[in-house]
Write a protein that holds these residues in place. Structure first.
Motif, PDB file in Angstrom:
ATOM      1  N   VAL A   5       0.848  -1.188   0.000  1.00  0.00           N
ATOM      2  CA  VAL A   5       0.000   0.000   0.000  1.00  0.00           C
ATOM      3  C   VAL A   5       0.887   1.242   0.000  1.00  0.00           C
ATOM      4  O   VAL A   5       1.489   1.607   1.020  1.00  0.00           O
ATOM      5  CB  VAL A   5      -0.943   0.015   1.213  1.00  0.00           C
ATOM      6  N   GLY A   8       0.522   4.370   2.359  1.00  0.00           N
ATOM      7  CA  GLY A   8      -0.117   3.543   3.367  1.00  0.00           C
ATOM      8  C   GLY A   8      -0.082   4.086   4.774  1.00  0.00           C
ATOM      9  O   GLY A   8      -0.654   3.466   5.685  1.00  0.00           O
ATOM     10  N   GLY A  13      -4.756   5.536   3.472  1.00  0.00           N
ATOM     11  CA  GLY A  13      -3.878   4.373   3.461  1.00  0.00           C
ATOM     12  C   GLY A  13      -3.795   3.648   4.783  1.00  0.00           C
ATOM     13  O   GLY A  13      -3.814   2.408   4.826  1.00  0.00           O
ATOM     14  N   SER A  14      -3.713   4.381   5.876  1.00  0.00           N
ATOM     15  CA  SER A  14      -3.612   3.719   7.181  1.00  0.00           C
ATOM     16  C   SER A  14      -4.871   2.926   7.486  1.00  0.00           C
ATOM     17  O   SER A  14      -4.815   1.835   8.078  1.00  0.00           O
ATOM     18  CB  SER A  14      -3.346   4.749   8.278  1.00  0.00           C
ATOM     19  N   VAL A  17      -4.816  -0.282   5.231  1.00  0.00           N
ATOM     20  CA  VAL A  17      -3.910  -1.276   5.811  1.00  0.00           C
ATOM     21  C   VAL A  17      -4.582  -1.997   6.974  1.00  0.00           C
ATOM     22  O   VAL A  17      -4.545  -3.237   7.075  1.00  0.00           O
ATOM     23  CB  VAL A  17      -2.595  -0.610   6.263  1.00  0.00           C
ATOM     24  N   ALA A  27      -1.001  -6.599   4.721  1.00  0.00           N
ATOM     25  CA  ALA A  27      -0.914  -5.283   4.096  1.00  0.00           C
ATOM     26  C   ALA A  27       0.300  -4.544   4.639  1.00  0.00           C
ATOM     27  O   ALA A  27       0.458  -4.411   5.856  1.00  0.00           O
ATOM     28  CB  ALA A  27      -2.179  -4.478   4.365  1.00  0.00           C
ATOM     29  N   PRO A  29       2.394  -0.998   4.639  1.00  0.00           N
ATOM     30  CA  PRO A  29       2.361   0.411   4.256  1.00  0.00           C
ATOM     31  C   PRO A  29       3.720   0.894   3.757  1.00  0.00           C
ATOM     32  O   PRO A  29       4.759   0.560   4.334  1.00  0.00           O
ATOM     33  CB  PRO A  29       1.979   1.112   5.560  1.00  0.00           C
TER      34      PRO A  29
END
Length: 246
Positions: A5, A8, A13-14, A17, A27, A29
């Motif tokens: 990602v 991420g 993004g966070s 994830v 996942a 980041p």
């Protein structure tokens, strides 16, 4: 499934994830803070090594004439690395109506990003979202002074970042769409009305002045950046989000 990602660690993004990890995927980041730079290429080959899916949630740091160069460089880097690593699915987050606003350079740049993905070597999915609730305060700041906020009546259909993240995570965990899905909030507001609702919720005494020439959204024609009839409509309303976030 392993998912790389990019972007991420950011707002979307966070969340992506966390959602993918909670669903049993791996996942990872990636971003400047983790030593990965899609523009220069630093760390990208290692980031996609062994990944089944590459998700690009990065955005240009500016909305000006530098935007197209950012998206061209970042997509060229990502797609080359993903092809070389046999990544089987590439996902990009874009903007609802980007192709209908040619007078705004950032929107043209997002269309360029989409086109590069479509023409690239990796099976793909595009998620287009409307404006985030979280970005409304920034929009107001563009045309504000100590007493007033000038805003056009451009229709917006804003959506919570958390709702967008859920769609991105679901799409990333599924097969390539070879197409586009839209996600939007449940309500459409003229931007000047959205400004008044926002200021009132914040206890901000400034006055919203309707000005058809004010800010970036003045260049948006009609309802160009509201969702189409096939869009996924999230359930979180703007007023509920404002109440929940204080």
């Amino acid at each position: 499934m392993k998912v790389a990602v990019f972007g991420g660690t950011g707002r979307i993004g966070s969340r992506v994830v966390a959602l993918l990890d909670a669903a049993g995927h791996e996942a990872v980041p990636h971003g400047l803070s983790t030593g990965v730079d899609l523009v220069s290429g630093r760390g990208v080959a290692g980031a996609v090594r062994g990944a089944d899916v590459a998700v690009n949630l990065t955005n240009s740091p500016t909305f000006d004439e530098a935007s197209p160069a950012f998206f061209r460089a970042s997509m060229d880097t990502l797609l080359t690395a993903a092809r070389d690593a046999d990544v089987s699915h590439a996902v990009v987050l874009s903007i609802v109506g980007a192709d209908r606003v040619p007078d705004v350079v950032h929107y043209r740049a997002k269309v360029l990003q989409e086109d590069l993905l479509k023409e690239g070597p990796v099976p793909y999915s595009i998620v287009r979202a409307t404006q985030f609730f979280e970005f409304v305060d920034t929009v107001l700041s563009w045309t504000a002074d100590a007493d007033t906020v000038r805003l056009p009546t451009t229709p917006l259909q804003p959506v919570a970042a958390a709702d967008v993240a859920r769609v991105v995570a679901d799409v990333s965990a599924g097969p390539p769409l070879t197409g586009t899905v839209e996600v939007a909030g449940p309500e459409v507001y003229p931007l000047d009305e959205l400004g008044r609702i926002t200021l009132a919720a914040h206890g901000d005494g400034r006055t919203v002045v309707t000005d058809p020439t004010a800010g970036l959204y003045a260049a948006v024609p009609d309802d160009a950046i509201t969702a189409g009839e096939d869009a996924l409509i999230a359930t979180t309303t703007y007023r509920d989000w404002l109440a929940a976030t204080g």
